[in-house]
Motif scaffolding. Structure first.
Motif, PDB file in Angstrom:
ATOM      1  N   THR A 241      43.424   6.634  37.326  1.00 15.26           N
ATOM      2  CA  THR A 241      42.957   7.281  38.552  1.00 15.26           C
ATOM      3  C   THR A 241      41.489   7.676  38.475  1.00 15.26           C
ATOM      4  OG1 THR A 241      43.768   9.422  37.712  1.00 15.26           O
ATOM      5  CG2 THR A 241      45.252   8.141  39.126  1.00 15.26           C
ATOM      6  N   SER A 242      40.934   7.752  37.283  1.00 13.49           N
ATOM      7  CA  SER A 242      39.510   8.089  37.146  1.00 13.49           C
ATOM      8  C   SER A 242      38.605   6.947  37.581  1.00 13.49           C
ATOM      9  CB  SER A 242      39.203   8.479  35.689  1.00 13.49           C
ATOM     10  OG  SER A 242      39.909   9.640  35.318  1.00 13.49           O
ATOM     11  N   GLN A 243      39.157   5.763  37.712  1.00 13.70           N
ATOM     12  CA  GLN A 243      38.382   4.600  38.171  1.00 13.70           C
ATOM     13  C   GLN A 243      39.231   3.794  39.156  1.00 13.70           C
ATOM     14  OE1 GLN A 243      37.670   1.722  35.030  1.00 13.70           O
ATOM     15  NE2 GLN A 243      39.158   2.677  33.683  1.00 13.70           N
ATOM     16  N   ARG A 244      39.678   4.482  40.189  1.00 17.96           N
ATOM     17  CA  ARG A 244      40.599   3.866  41.143  1.00 17.96           C
ATOM     18  C   ARG A 244      40.042   2.578  41.749  1.00 17.96           C
ATOM     19  NH1 ARG A 244      40.858   9.361  42.440  1.00 17.96           N
ATOM     20  NH2 ARG A 244      42.909  10.334  42.171  1.00 17.96           N
ATOM     21  N   GLY A 245      38.768   2.647  42.193  1.00 23.47           N
ATOM     22  CA  GLY A 245      38.193   1.477  42.856  1.00 23.47           C
ATOM     23  C   GLY A 245      38.166   0.261  41.967  1.00 23.47           C
ATOM     24  N   ARG A 246      37.770   0.456  40.720  1.00 26.50           N
ATOM     25  CA  ARG A 246      37.685  -0.673  39.803  1.00 26.50           C
ATOM     26  C   ARG A 246      39.078  -1.215  39.473  1.00 26.50           C
ATOM     27  NH1 ARG A 246      34.903   1.714  36.135  1.00 26.50           N
ATOM     28  NH2 ARG A 246      32.867   1.235  37.014  1.00 26.50           N
ATOM     29  N   VAL A 247      40.044  -0.327  39.300  1.00 25.19           N
ATOM     30  CA  VAL A 247      41.409  -0.764  38.992  1.00 25.19           C
ATOM     31  C   VAL A 247      42.008  -1.526  40.167  1.00 25.19           C
ATOM     32  CG1 VAL A 247      43.754   0.059  38.555  1.00 25.19           C
ATOM     33  CG2 VAL A 247      41.841   1.029  37.283  1.00 25.19           C
ATOM     34  N   VAL A 248      41.777  -1.033  41.387  1.00 23.24           N
ATOM     35  CA  VAL A 248      42.281  -1.731  42.570  1.00 23.24           C
ATOM     36  C   VAL A 248      41.632  -3.108  42.695  1.00 23.24           C
ATOM     37  CG1 VAL A 248      42.316  -1.707  45.087  1.00 23.24           C
ATOM     38  CG2 VAL A 248      42.872   0.375  43.821  1.00 23.24           C
ATOM     39  N   ALA A 249      40.332  -3.177  42.430  1.00 20.34           N
ATOM     40  CA  ALA A 249      39.649  -4.476  42.480  1.00 20.34           C
ATOM     41  C   ALA A 249      40.224  -5.429  41.440  1.00 20.34           C
ATOM     42  CB  ALA A 249      38.147  -4.291  42.259  1.00 20.34           C
ATOM     43  N   GLY A 250      40.480  -4.929  40.234  1.00 14.92           N
ATOM     44  CA  GLY A 250      41.073  -5.769  39.201  1.00 14.92           C
ATOM     45  C   GLY A 250      42.466  -6.242  39.575  1.00 14.92           C
ATOM     46  N   ALA A 251      43.253  -5.354  40.212  1.00 17.14           N
ATOM     47  CA  ALA A 251      44.596  -5.744  40.631  1.00 17.14           C
ATOM     48  C   ALA A 251      44.533  -6.806  41.727  1.00 17.14           C
ATOM     49  CB  ALA A 251      45.361  -4.511  41.121  1.00 17.14           C
ATOM     50  N   LEU A 252      43.606  -6.650  42.679  1.00 18.92           N
ATOM     51  CA  LEU A 252      43.484  -7.636  43.756  1.00 18.92           C
ATOM     52  C   LEU A 252      43.014  -8.986  43.220  1.00 18.92           C
ATOM     53  CD1 LEU A 252      41.904  -5.448  46.593  1.00 18.92           C
ATOM     54  CD2 LEU A 252      44.266  -6.272  46.415  1.00 18.92           C
TER      55      LEU A 252
ATOM     56  N   ALA B 271      45.637  -1.209  26.743  1.00 23.39           N
ATOM     57  CA  ALA B 271      46.858  -0.997  27.523  1.00 23.39           C
ATOM     58  C   ALA B 271      46.594  -1.040  29.019  1.00 23.39           C
ATOM     59  CB  ALA B 271      47.492   0.346  27.144  1.00 23.39           C
ATOM     60  N   LEU B 272      45.357  -0.714  29.445  1.00 26.68           N
ATOM     61  CA  LEU B 272      45.044  -0.707  30.871  1.00 26.68           C
ATOM     62  C   LEU B 272      44.944  -2.111  31.465  1.00 26.68           C
ATOM     63  CD1 LEU B 272      42.499   2.207  31.356  1.00 26.68           C
ATOM     64  CD2 LEU B 272      44.979   2.225  31.379  1.00 26.68           C
ATOM     65  N   THR B 273      45.007  -3.141  30.629  1.00 27.06           N
ATOM     66  CA  THR B 273      45.001  -4.508  31.138  1.00 27.06           C
ATOM     67  C   THR B 273      46.189  -4.759  32.060  1.00 27.06           C
ATOM     68  OG1 THR B 273      43.892  -5.252  29.119  1.00 27.06           O
ATOM     69  CG2 THR B 273      44.940  -6.934  30.464  1.00 27.06           C
ATOM     70  N   VAL B 274      47.268  -4.005  31.859  1.00 29.96           N
ATOM     71  CA  VAL B 274      48.460  -4.192  32.671  1.00 29.96           C
ATOM     72  C   VAL B 274      48.193  -3.912  34.144  1.00 29.96           C
ATOM     73  CG1 VAL B 274      49.355  -1.832  32.481  1.00 29.96           C
ATOM     74  CG2 VAL B 274      50.949  -3.745  32.689  1.00 29.96           C
ATOM     75  N   THR B 275      47.147  -3.146  34.457  1.00 28.69           N
ATOM     76  CA  THR B 275      46.863  -2.821  35.856  1.00 28.69           C
ATOM     77  C   THR B 275      46.301  -4.009  36.631  1.00 28.69           C
ATOM     78  OG1 THR B 275      44.628  -2.041  35.300  1.00 28.69           O
ATOM     79  CG2 THR B 275      46.407  -0.419  35.275  1.00 28.69           C
ATOM     80  N   GLY B 276      45.813  -5.031  35.955  1.00 26.88           N
ATOM     81  CA  GLY B 276      45.241  -6.189  36.629  1.00 26.88           C
ATOM     82  C   GLY B 276      46.188  -7.372  36.657  1.00 26.88           C
ATOM     83  N   PRO B 277      46.206  -8.180  35.598  1.00 28.07           N
ATOM     84  CA  PRO B 277      47.111  -9.335  35.570  1.00 28.07           C
ATOM     85  C   PRO B 277      48.576  -8.954  35.661  1.00 28.07           C
ATOM     86  CG  PRO B 277      45.438  -9.495  33.856  1.00 28.07           C
ATOM     87  CD  PRO B 277      45.315  -8.124  34.422  1.00 28.07           C
ATOM     88  N   GLY B 278      48.934  -7.750  35.187  1.00 30.37           N
ATOM     89  CA  GLY B 278      50.328  -7.339  35.264  1.00 30.37           C
ATOM     90  C   GLY B 278      50.822  -7.235  36.689  1.00 30.37           C
ATOM     91  N   VAL B 279      50.031  -6.600  37.562  1.00 28.92           N
ATOM     92  CA  VAL B 279      50.398  -6.485  38.979  1.00 28.92           C
ATOM     93  C   VAL B 279      50.424  -7.865  39.635  1.00 28.92           C
ATOM     94  CG1 VAL B 279      49.706  -5.530  41.199  1.00 28.92           C
ATOM     95  CG2 VAL B 279      49.487  -4.145  39.129  1.00 28.92           C
ATOM     96  N   GLY B 280      49.409  -8.688  39.346  1.00 23.23           N
ATOM     97  CA  GLY B 280      49.357 -10.025  39.929  1.00 23.23           C
ATOM     98  C   GLY B 280      50.509 -10.904  39.487  1.00 23.23           C
TER      99      GLY B 280
END
Length: 341
Positions: free
Chosen positions: A25-36, A142-151
């Motif tokens: 949550t401290s970098q919501r924009g970047r995490v959302v961009a990575g997930a998209l 571990a935060l890699t799961v927020t990108g390719p994991g969601v996709g």
């Protein structure tokens, strides 16, 4: 990154999961961009078999060359788009990991400064070094799961839908088979978490002992205790090595199954599709598409396994960080009691 360097924020140190969520949550924009971007990349991977099947059925098989050229151009455009999405996804997720690592280091440094003189009385120097380097790296991975994991989840749904248009039986095999592969690895991830916890704790203790030996080497030489401490360190190192072997054994099984099970699943789906093509249930182009869909599924399944592995290790590392953040300066008391006035 400038604002993050000046003020990392207040971490949620109630437990390991909340700490990882705070980093997200401290970098919501970047995490959302990575997930998209991760979602766009993995979903694009599923489109190649469809375009190839249309090129075969609409162009190559009937000899309709304009249609074949059109689908070939679509494949070329698809390749360019997929390459761009892959580059941007990797770049964004690298920034996510770096932000999490730098933010954690800043939080740990601020906590060490806040503890002040109480720091060496509550935790060893070796433990601090281990947390600040190894554990922080595991947390960021571990935060890699927020990108390719969601996709990967969405790509799995898209492939299932595409297979449903070809054959409900093949779609059912995929819908039931992929979750089964993930469930098989569940117990191994639990064993890894337990083995990793013991290993990381023992590693910190051994690093602290090494620091004590280095700091008091002259004293040990003077009293003749160097050999005794060296033997203790040697035994501790051997114990750590055995624990490392146990961690490595579990890790090797996870990685082997992560590669082998998706491959066996690909073979089973391809065999079933080939029999259906031989019986005339599906066309040659659909057979190629099914093989492509099954091959593409190896990517999200691998991300599922890799994400579970990384998240398991990240939780172990986050627990150690949370314990360090829970230390209070008030725990430091004067060793010499003060006489009342």
């Amino acid at each position: 990154m400038t604002s993050a360097i000046m003020d990392p924020g207040t971490p949620d140190s109630r437990n390991a999961g909340r700490y990882l969520w705070w980093l997200v949550t401290s970098q919501r924009g970047r995490v959302v961009a990575g997930a998209l971007l991760g979602t766009g990349w993995t979903v694009c991977l599923t489109l190649a078999p469809y375009l190839l099947s249309r090129a075969i059925d609409d162009g190559l098989t009937p000899g309709h060359w304009p249609a074949l050229a059109g689908w070939a151009a679509a494949l070329l455009g698809y390749g360019v788009l997929t390459a761009w999405l892959a580059i941007m996804r990797h770049r964004t997720m690298t920034r996510v990991r770096m932000d999490a690592a730098f933010r954690s280091v800043q939080v740990l440094a601020l906590q060490a400064t806040r503890l002040g003189a109480a720091l060496p009385r509550q935790i060893t120097a070796g433990e601090v070094v281990t947390i600040g380097f190894t554990d922080v790296a595991m947390i960021s991975e571990a935060l890699t799961v927020t990108g390719p994991g969601v996709g990967s989840v969405l790509a799995y749904v898209v492939v299932a839908g595409l297979l449903l248009s070809v054959s409900p039986l093949l779609a059912a095999v995929v819908l039931l088979g992929v979750p089964l592969l993930v469930v098989v690895l569940g117990p191994l991830l639990g064993r890894l978490r337990g083995a990793e916890t013991g290993y990381r704790s023992r590693q910190g203790e051994l690093a602290a002992r090494f620091g004590d030996i280095a700091a008091g080497l002259r004293v040990l030489n003077g009293v003749g205790g160097k050999d005794v401490y060296a033997e203790r360190y040697r035994r501790g190192s051997q114990d750590l090595r055995e624990q490392g072997y146990r961690v490595g054994a579990v890790t090797s099984w996870i990685q082997a199954l992560g590669v082998g099970l998706p491959t066996l699943f690909l073979g089973a789906v391809t065999w079933l599709a080939a029999r259906m093509a031989a019986q005339g249930v599906i066309t040659a182009g659909e057979l190629v598409a099914v093989y492509g869909y099954a091959a593409v599924l190896v990517v999200p399944v691998s991300f599922f396994i890799e994400g579970g592995y990384g998240l398991s290790r990240g939780l172990v590392a986050a627990r150690r960080v949370v314990r360090f953040l829970a230390l209070e300066p008030a725990a430091a008391v004067n060793d010499d009691p003060v006489d009342p006035p």
